[in-house]
Design a protein around this motif. Structure first.
Motif, PDB file in Angstrom:
ATOM      1  N   ALA A 103       0.877  -1.183   0.000  1.00 21.37           N
ATOM      2  CA  ALA A 103       0.000   0.000   0.000  1.00 21.37           C
ATOM      3  C   ALA A 103       0.908   1.225   0.000  1.00 21.37           C
ATOM      4  CB  ALA A 103      -0.929  -0.032   1.213  1.00 21.37           C
ATOM      5  N   THR A 104       1.742   1.295  -1.013  1.00 18.18           N
ATOM      6  CA  THR A 104       2.836   2.269  -1.065  1.00 18.18           C
ATOM      7  C   THR A 104       2.455   3.574  -1.757  1.00 18.18           C
ATOM      8  OG1 THR A 104       3.681   1.143  -3.029  1.00 18.18           O
ATOM      9  CG2 THR A 104       4.630   0.505  -0.904  1.00 18.18           C
ATOM     10  N   GLY A 105       1.178   3.833  -1.898  1.00 16.04           N
ATOM     11  CA  GLY A 105       0.725   5.105  -2.453  1.00 16.04           C
ATOM     12  C   GLY A 105       1.118   5.300  -3.901  1.00 16.04           C
ATOM     13  N   ALA A 106       1.691   6.449  -4.193  1.00 21.94           N
ATOM     14  CA  ALA A 106       1.995   6.840  -5.568  1.00 21.94           C
ATOM     15  C   ALA A 106       3.258   6.205  -6.126  1.00 21.94           C
ATOM     16  CB  ALA A 106       2.100   8.362  -5.648  1.00 21.94           C
ATOM     17  N   LYS A 119       2.348  -1.812 -14.547  1.00 27.70           N
ATOM     18  CA  LYS A 119       1.793  -1.390 -15.832  1.00 27.70           C
ATOM     19  C   LYS A 119       1.629   0.118 -15.797  1.00 27.70           C
ATOM     20  CE  LYS A 119      -2.981  -2.170 -14.396  1.00 27.70           C
ATOM     21  NZ  LYS A 119      -4.213  -2.923 -14.623  1.00 27.70           N
ATOM     22  N   GLU A 120       1.274   0.694 -16.928  1.00 29.86           N
ATOM     23  CA  GLU A 120       1.087   2.133 -17.017  1.00 29.86           C
ATOM     24  C   GLU A 120      -0.087   2.574 -16.161  1.00 29.86           C
ATOM     25  OE1 GLU A 120      -0.033   5.322 -20.502  1.00 29.86           O
ATOM     26  OE2 GLU A 120       1.196   3.583 -21.037  1.00 29.86           O
ATOM     27  N   ARG A 125      -0.247  12.148 -13.052  1.00 32.81           N
ATOM     28  CA  ARG A 125       1.009  12.107 -12.291  1.00 32.81           C
ATOM     29  C   ARG A 125       1.360  10.732 -11.729  1.00 32.81           C
ATOM     30  NH1 ARG A 125      -1.692  16.561 -10.629  1.00 32.81           N
ATOM     31  NH2 ARG A 125      -2.022  15.773  -8.537  1.00 32.81           N
ATOM     32  N   ILE A 126       0.552   9.713 -11.959  1.00 36.18           N
ATOM     33  CA  ILE A 126       0.863   8.358 -11.502  1.00 36.18           C
ATOM     34  C   ILE A 126       1.296   7.576 -12.738  1.00 36.18           C
ATOM     35  CG2 ILE A 126       0.053   6.300 -10.299  1.00 36.18           C
ATOM     36  CD1 ILE A 126       0.028   8.819  -8.524  1.00 36.18           C
ATOM     37  N   LYS A 127       2.606   7.486 -12.932  1.00 38.25           N
ATOM     38  CA  LYS A 127       3.158   6.900 -14.170  1.00 38.25           C
ATOM     39  C   LYS A 127       2.976   5.388 -14.248  1.00 38.25           C
ATOM     40  CE  LYS A 127       5.120  10.797 -15.574  1.00 38.25           C
ATOM     41  NZ  LYS A 127       4.104  11.721 -15.951  1.00 38.25           N
ATOM     42  N   LYS A 128       3.209   4.701 -13.132  1.00 39.94           N
ATOM     43  CA  LYS A 128       3.112   3.237 -13.102  1.00 39.94           C
ATOM     44  C   LYS A 128       2.329   2.797 -11.884  1.00 39.94           C
ATOM     45  CE  LYS A 128       7.546   2.024 -15.216  1.00 39.94           C
ATOM     46  NZ  LYS A 128       8.817   1.320 -14.950  1.00 39.94           N
ATOM     47  N   VAL A 129       1.662   1.639 -12.018  1.00 37.51           N
ATOM     48  CA  VAL A 129       0.941   1.014 -10.911  1.00 37.51           C
ATOM     49  C   VAL A 129       1.239  -0.480 -10.921  1.00 37.51           C
ATOM     50  CG1 VAL A 129      -0.907   2.746 -10.875  1.00 37.51           C
ATOM     51  CG2 VAL A 129      -1.179   0.672 -12.255  1.00 37.51           C
ATOM     52  N   VAL A 130       0.972  -1.117  -9.795  1.00 35.82           N
ATOM     53  CA  VAL A 130       1.134  -2.562  -9.693  1.00 35.82           C
ATOM     54  C   VAL A 130       0.021  -3.222 -10.497  1.00 35.82           C
ATOM     55  CG1 VAL A 130       1.081  -4.507  -8.091  1.00 35.82           C
ATOM     56  CG2 VAL A 130       2.259  -2.397  -7.448  1.00 35.82           C
ATOM     57  N   SER A 153      -7.849   5.343  -7.784  1.00 33.76           N
ATOM     58  CA  SER A 153      -7.784   6.796  -7.745  1.00 33.76           C
ATOM     59  C   SER A 153      -7.080   7.248  -6.471  1.00 33.76           C
ATOM     60  CB  SER A 153      -9.203   7.362  -7.782  1.00 33.76           C
ATOM     61  OG  SER A 153      -9.187   8.745  -7.557  1.00 33.76           O
ATOM     62  N   VAL A 154      -6.390   8.372  -6.538  1.00 30.12           N
ATOM     63  CA  VAL A 154      -5.648   8.872  -5.386  1.00 30.12           C
ATOM     64  C   VAL A 154      -6.548   9.398  -4.264  1.00 30.12           C
ATOM     65  CG1 VAL A 154      -3.607   9.466  -6.726  1.00 30.12           C
ATOM     66  CG2 VAL A 154      -5.358  11.192  -6.348  1.00 30.12           C
TER      67      VAL A 154
END
Length: 187
Positions: A103-106, A119-120, A125-130, A153-154
């Motif tokens: 749960a490492t945020g951004a 993945k993208e 401003r969030i370039k990559k996600v798990v 979503s943030v």
């Protein structure tokens, strides 16, 4: 050994810890206190008129701790599978758990370092996600992800809900049956 270790204690991580600890799963919450919620003012959190991020984080951590979650202020630096156990190395210690929730945020730097597929991202401003499935599972057995790092979503209310969802799925897997947690108001 912990049943669940959660890396990151913002809304997603603390919410996950609240659910796992309340379900009597031995829960470790690892956080370095650098999350973006500490800089937020929340005016759009259902049921709360207004709250600043630091207060929200502190309340969430106290809730999780009240059910028995153990909070350590540290930074995870490595993670390895060893059979059915996951070994987590931090800057100041080592821990073992059956399941880990990222749960490492951004940021996904830690996830990429340990071999979790990314993945993208789709949020600004969030370039990559798990890369997770609908339950929150990653490509590494026993490693899950929740919140912004998992593509949510943030917004704090959304990440908190996703942390709870993933925790329920982890608890269900540990129990071998679907877990539901409903408190009843007694009159």
């Amino acid at each position: 050994m912990f049943d669940v270790a959660i890396i990151g204690a913002g809304p997603a991580g603390a919410s996950a810890a609240l659910f796992t600890a309340k379900a009597r799963k031995k829960t470790l919450l690892i956080d370095n206190d650098k999350g973006m919620t500490r800089r937020a003012l929340l005016l759009n959190y259902y049921g709360v008129k207004e709250i600043d991020g630091p207060d929200m984080v502190d309340i969430g951590l106290k809730q999780a701790e009240s059910f028995g979650a153990e909070l350590i202020n540290d930074t995870a630096v490595d993670l390895k599978k060893a059979g059915d156990t996951i070994q987590i190395e931090t800057e100041n210690g080592q821990y073992e758990a059956k399941h880990v929730i990222l749960a490492t945020g951004a940021t996904v730097n830690f996830a990429e370092k340990i071999g979790v597929q990314t993945k993208e991202g789709t949020e600004p401003r969030i370039k990559k996600v798990v890369d997770v499935d609908a339950a929150g599972k990653t490509n590494i057995d026993g490693v899950w992800a929740a919140g912004t790092c998992a593509g949510m979503s943030v917004h704090a209310i959304i990440t908190a809900g996703d942390g709870a969802k993933v925790a329920i799925n982890v608890i269900s897997e540990l129990n071998g049956e679907r877990y539901v947690d409903h408190d009843i108001l007694e009159k």
